[in-house]
Design a protein around this motif. Sequence first.
Motif, PDB file in Angstrom:
ATOM      1  N   UNK A   1      50.381  38.585  43.196  1.00  0.00           N
ATOM      2  CA  UNK A   1      50.698  37.520  44.163  1.00  0.00           C
ATOM      3  C   UNK A   1      49.448  36.792  44.620  1.00  0.00           C
ATOM      4  N   UNK A   2      48.406  37.552  44.964  1.00  0.00           N
ATOM      5  CA  UNK A   2      47.214  36.958  45.577  1.00  0.00           C
ATOM      6  C   UNK A   2      46.169  36.496  44.562  1.00  0.00           C
ATOM      7  N   UNK A   3      46.219  37.066  43.342  1.00  0.00           N
ATOM      8  CA  UNK A   3      45.225  36.711  42.337  1.00  0.00           C
ATOM      9  C   UNK A   3      43.899  37.409  42.514  1.00  0.00           C
ATOM     10  N   UNK A   4      43.842  38.400  43.415  1.00  0.00           N
ATOM     11  CA  UNK A   4      42.588  39.120  43.640  1.00  0.00           C
ATOM     12  C   UNK A   4      42.833  40.622  43.516  1.00  0.00           C
ATOM     13  N   UNK A   5      41.946  41.275  42.821  1.00  0.00           N
ATOM     14  CA  UNK A   5      42.076  42.691  42.525  1.00  0.00           C
ATOM     15  C   UNK A   5      42.259  43.521  43.796  1.00  0.00           C
ATOM     16  N   UNK A   6      43.263  44.405  43.802  1.00  0.00           N
ATOM     17  CA  UNK A   6      43.546  45.320  44.905  1.00  0.00           C
ATOM     18  C   UNK A   6      43.929  44.620  46.210  1.00  0.00           C
ATOM     19  N   UNK A   7      44.321  43.369  46.149  1.00  0.00           N
ATOM     20  CA  UNK A   7      44.561  42.611  47.378  1.00  0.00           C
ATOM     21  C   UNK A   7      46.046  42.315  47.575  1.00  0.00           C
ATOM     22  N   UNK A   8      46.560  42.695  48.748  1.00  0.00           N
ATOM     23  CA  UNK A   8      47.916  42.329  49.091  1.00  0.00           C
ATOM     24  C   UNK A   8      48.921  43.445  49.058  1.00  0.00           C
ATOM     25  N   UNK A   9      48.465  44.693  48.902  1.00  0.00           N
ATOM     26  CA  UNK A   9      49.397  45.823  48.929  1.00  0.00           C
ATOM     27  C   UNK A   9      48.777  46.983  49.692  1.00  0.00           C
ATOM     28  N   UNK A  10      49.568  48.028  49.912  1.00  0.00           N
ATOM     29  CA  UNK A  10      49.111  49.145  50.739  1.00  0.00           C
ATOM     30  C   UNK A  10      47.924  49.876  50.129  1.00  0.00           C
ATOM     31  N   UNK A  11      47.922  50.026  48.799  1.00  0.00           N
ATOM     32  CA  UNK A  11      46.804  50.710  48.143  1.00  0.00           C
ATOM     33  C   UNK A  11      45.498  49.949  48.366  1.00  0.00           C
ATOM     34  N   UNK A  12      45.575  48.627  48.246  1.00  0.00           N
ATOM     35  CA  UNK A  12      44.387  47.823  48.487  1.00  0.00           C
ATOM     36  C   UNK A  12      43.917  47.893  49.921  1.00  0.00           C
ATOM     37  N   UNK A  13      44.857  47.874  50.862  1.00  0.00           N
ATOM     38  CA  UNK A  13      44.479  47.988  52.273  1.00  0.00           C
ATOM     39  C   UNK A  13      43.680  49.274  52.516  1.00  0.00           C
ATOM     40  N   UNK A  14      44.149  50.355  51.921  1.00  0.00           N
ATOM     41  CA  UNK A  14      43.491  51.650  52.088  1.00  0.00           C
ATOM     42  C   UNK A  14      42.105  51.622  51.454  1.00  0.00           C
ATOM     43  N   UNK A  15      42.012  51.058  50.237  1.00  0.00           N
ATOM     44  CA  UNK A  15      40.733  51.020  49.532  1.00  0.00           C
ATOM     45  C   UNK A  15      39.703  50.169  50.261  1.00  0.00           C
TER      46      UNK A  15
END
Length: 261
Positions: free
Chosen positions: A94-108
């Motif tokens: 959706x966002x076009x950026x690695x790990x961005x826009x989901x719960x896993x990315x928020x945690x990372x």
Amino acid sequence: MDAAESGDPEHGPDARDFPARHARRCAGLGELDALVTRCRACPRLVAWREEAARVKRAAFQDWDYWARPVPGLGPPDAAVAVVGLAPAAHGGNRTGRMFTGDAAGDFLFAALHAVGMASQPVSAHADDGLRLRGVRLTSPVHCAPPANKPTPAERDACRPWLAAELDLLGPGLRAVVVLGGFGWQALLPVLAEAGRRMPSPRPVFGHGAHVVLPATEHRRELHLLGSYHPSRRNTSTGRLTMPMLVDVLRKAAVLGGLPVP
């Protein structure tokens, strides 16, 4: 018009060997990232990522989804790389950026910020001002897969992008943090093919795993670190806690010679 621009299915972005044909020719990460975003080598993944953009989640109805392969993120002189699994259908896709826009990315990103490798603890969209310091984020598969499960064939087709990305990071790369067993199994053949001498038997994935790969003629020794993936399932059950992930990332930062708060 070169093959990378061609609409010819035998040579253009739809060709199965598009990654293998073009990845190793890239002179820099900017060129590599641009080619990654045009890749259509895996029909199942192309169909899924585009379907997710049409059938949006209710919370994202106003979004214009990226719906393409998601390139790596981070500076070209990064001393640390973080290797995940694949973009999420309603996250990176959706966002076009690695790990961005989901719960896993928020945690990372919260963990990366805690050890000084991210300028802010939240990564919401491509223009939110986030900057990474000394770390490059990538994945073995650059398209969102159904059920978050790429096939072995899709993993192998995408492998040249990962190999080229790590090679372009050059001798400055000192440590790689692998999030999850899928990334671990995808990465080991890349490193072996790049001339890294693997221990025998092959290193086994586990949280806190630490393998030192000897230096080669052109590359310094490389530290390979394992962490459970920050998926919602792992973090909600306590299998992976924030202190656990921060500890692994801090270790990688120290091994990479980065300043740690």
